[in-house]
Design a protein around this motif. Structure first.
Motif, PDB file in Angstrom:
ATOM      1  N   CYS A  19       0.870  -1.174   0.000  1.00  0.00           N
ATOM      2  CA  CYS A  19       0.000   0.000   0.000  1.00  0.00           C
ATOM      3  C   CYS A  19       0.908   1.224   0.000  1.00  0.00           C
ATOM      4  CB  CYS A  19      -0.922   0.027   1.213  1.00  0.00           C
ATOM      5  SG  CYS A  19      -1.883   1.566   1.303  1.00  0.00           S
TER       6      CYS A  19
ATOM      7  N   CYS B  65      -7.209   2.377   3.254  1.00  0.00           N
ATOM      8  CA  CYS B  65      -6.748   3.679   2.755  1.00  0.00           C
ATOM      9  C   CYS B  65      -7.629   4.149   1.605  1.00  0.00           C
ATOM     10  CB  CYS B  65      -5.293   3.592   2.294  1.00  0.00           C
ATOM     11  SG  CYS B  65      -4.105   3.505   3.657  1.00  0.00           S
TER      12      CYS B  65
ATOM     13  N   CYS C 153       0.001   3.435   3.511  1.00  0.00           N
ATOM     14  CA  CYS C 153       0.270   2.984   4.889  1.00  0.00           C
ATOM     15  C   CYS C 153       1.338   1.896   4.965  1.00  0.00           C
ATOM     16  CB  CYS C 153      -1.018   2.524   5.562  1.00  0.00           C
ATOM     17  SG  CYS C 153      -1.622   0.924   4.982  1.00  0.00           S
TER      18      CYS C 153
ATOM     19  N   ARG D 129      -5.453  -0.379  13.187  1.00  0.00           N
ATOM     20  CA  ARG D 129      -4.452  -0.406  12.116  1.00  0.00           C
ATOM     21  C   ARG D 129      -3.042  -0.401  12.704  1.00  0.00           C
ATOM     22  NH1 ARG D 129      -6.317   3.636   7.426  1.00  0.00           N
ATOM     23  NH2 ARG D 129      -5.025   2.229   6.186  1.00  0.00           N
TER      24      ARG D 129
ATOM     25  N   CYS E   5      -4.326  -0.210   0.005  1.00  0.00           N
ATOM     26  CA  CYS E   5      -5.087  -1.212   0.742  1.00  0.00           C
ATOM     27  C   CYS E   5      -6.552  -0.749   0.799  1.00  0.00           C
ATOM     28  CB  CYS E   5      -4.503  -1.416   2.136  1.00  0.00           C
ATOM     29  SG  CYS E   5      -4.808  -0.062   3.284  1.00  0.00           S
TER      30      CYS E   5
HETATM   31 ZN   LIG Z   1      -3.034   1.476   3.234  1.00  0.00          ZN
END
Ligand SMILES: [Zn+2]
Length: 142
Positions: A21, A61, A24, A122, A58
């Protein structure tokens, strides 16, 4: 409306990102749901479906980002563009501190807030994946 993204284009975006991703740094291999191809500048803002405007994201996000391209920086109250993985470097705007993604700039601040990068679940996931050796996921372009 979402433009069709060819398999070849999709594959090139995934490969460029190294399966990570680009917001993140989660690895695609770590989650059950497939990562998504994100228009950095959303189509509603005339963003094109070309490699220079696509990134790997992802599902979390991508969902929080939606079609947004900016937000209000809580420190300056100014409209500020979100992080652009195609024209900016992750390390210039963020750093990892105990699995929390700390913003370093105004761009970092609006992106962390809008994409909810530091939701507790997360952060906990990142810690777990780090223990398993797969976080942070780093592409060669990061
Ligand atoms: Zn992400």
């Amino acid at each position: 409306m979402t433009t069709y993204i060819s398999t070849a284009l999709r594959q090139s975006v995934i490969e460029r990102a190294g399966g990570c991703c680009e917001y993140c740094l989660l690895s695609q291999d770590d989650i059950f749901f497939a990562f998504e191809i994100d228009h950095v500048i959303a189509e509603k803002h005339d963003g094109q479906t070309v490699t220079g405007n696509l990134c790997l994201s992802c599902p979390d996000c991508n969902r929080y980002k939606g079609s947004d391209i900016g937000s209000i920086d809580p420190e300056t109250d100014l409209l500020t563009a979100l992080y652009n993985p195609r024209t900016q470097h992750w390390n210039d705007h963020f750093r990892l501190e105990d699995f929390v993604i700390e913003p370093l700039t105004d761009v970092g601040r609006v992106t962390v807030r809008l994409l909810r990068l530091n939701q507790i679940e997360r952060i906990q996931d990142r810690q777990l994946y780090a223990e398993l050796g797969s976080y942070p996921c780093r592409s060669e372009n990061a």
